[in-house]
Design an enzyme around this catalytic site. Sequence first.
Site, PDB file in Angstrom:
ATOM      1  N   LYS A  20      19.732 -22.147  52.522  1.00  0.00           N
ATOM      2  CA  LYS A  20      19.465 -22.306  53.798  1.00  0.00           C
ATOM      3  C   LYS A  20      19.635 -23.276  54.516  1.00  0.00           C
ATOM      4  O   LYS A  20      18.569 -24.255  55.235  1.00  0.00           O
ATOM      5  CB  LYS A  20      18.849 -21.269  54.011  1.00  0.00           C
ATOM      6  CG  LYS A  20      18.562 -20.557  55.809  1.00  0.00           C
ATOM      7  CD  LYS A  20      17.501 -19.345  55.255  1.00  0.00           C
ATOM      8  CE  LYS A  20      17.849 -18.807  57.145  1.00  0.00           C
ATOM      9  NZ  LYS A  20      16.504 -17.492  56.841  1.00  0.00           N
ATOM     10  N   SER A  96      17.678 -12.866  57.563  1.00  0.00           N
ATOM     11  CA  SER A  96      18.684 -14.071  58.033  1.00  0.00           C
ATOM     12  C   SER A  96      18.866 -14.578  57.359  1.00  0.00           C
ATOM     13  O   SER A  96      19.920 -15.251  57.826  1.00  0.00           O
ATOM     14  CB  SER A  96      17.734 -14.400  58.835  1.00  0.00           C
ATOM     15  OG  SER A  96      16.688 -15.220  58.509  1.00  0.00           O
ATOM     16  N   SER A 120      13.201 -11.817  55.355  1.00  0.00           N
ATOM     17  CA  SER A 120      14.876 -12.152  55.822  1.00  0.00           C
ATOM     18  C   SER A 120      15.008 -12.969  54.509  1.00  0.00           C
ATOM     19  O   SER A 120      16.069 -13.682  54.158  1.00  0.00           O
ATOM     20  CB  SER A 120      14.615 -13.671  56.718  1.00  0.00           C
ATOM     21  OG  SER A 120      14.026 -13.136  58.267  1.00  0.00           O
TER      22      SER A 120
END
Length: 370
Positions: A20, A96, A120
């Site tokens: 990420k 997210s 997330s």
Amino acid sequence: MTIVVQDLALGGNGLSVMIKDTLDIAGHPTCAASAALADAPAALAHAQVVKDVLAANCRIIGKTSLHELAFGTTGINQWAGTALNPLYPARIPGGSSSGSAAAVAAGLADFSIGTDTGGSVRIPAACCGVWGLKPTFGRVSRQGVMPAVSSLDCVGPFAADSERLIAAMQAIDPSFKALPAVAHLNIGVVPVQAHPEVQAAVDAALQGSGFALHEQPLPGMAAAYDAGLVVINRETWNACGHLLATGKVGADIAGRLQAAADTSDAALATAEQVRQAFTAQVDAALARFPILAMPTMPDYPLLLSEAADTRAVIGMTAFVRPFNLSGHPALTLPLIGASGLPVGLQLIAAKGADELLCAVARELSRRLAR
């Protein structure tokens, strides 16, 4: 539809990994999928998790997209592009860590790394039909992770199956031990209000697992959900509020950030009291039953066309955010509802019992596959 924001070629010849874009990789900027950070300087050093992944002989092949500044649940990103949900393309990928979940669902990597502040990892995993784990708070290093300071955020892995999820944990957590045997186990089933098909899929999986099931209410979940948002708002404002001055933060996120600026000290103090009370409640439940279970999300993932306003859909985290507040490890494994849409089964364990959590999830999945 963007899953990978940067192609990379780092490390050995082992499992392939995507990271990420809130984790530092030396020589590359950490942009958090935001125009406000598009000109950020290259990171000077790897995040500790990146170092650990490389030390495990894994190959880092890309950085993944996300909901801007990791401050949203849908994964929709007007600037960087919204990651396609590979198995359910009309549905949101979740946020997210949307790109990290989508990369695994698309078969682009053996596992991926995301972060989980209020769901997330678990929300996008459930939306994309893959496995996702939020470890015990503090167990996996956050050095080199944005935001630098958080009392909720955890680095965690995604994978398409339990074995690769376990391999991912072994890579990112050098303290991760051999999994215990779990032939016989009592599970506390937390009653919640969920879509009938979601609840039916979770109930069928638990009943088919062969584990002993017992009802275990957690009456503090609603208060913990609200308190978790208070903490998220204050800590995100502290980390990202200064970016509003660039004028480049997306309108949805800018509005949420501006609202977060109004989080009062009194509200934060109350949230901390709720944290203590709910943590004690979960600890007490786990003293009775070593695993708690419930749906990961109250409903199927939203259609993209229904999810434009993050504030309007934030309730999708109702069953996950409380365990960020309490710090317990939580895992979601994929199921399919009667309508052919993804459902997540969430399992929670005592702090530090991440190995037990993975062992129970793996055994449950094996039993259902027989």
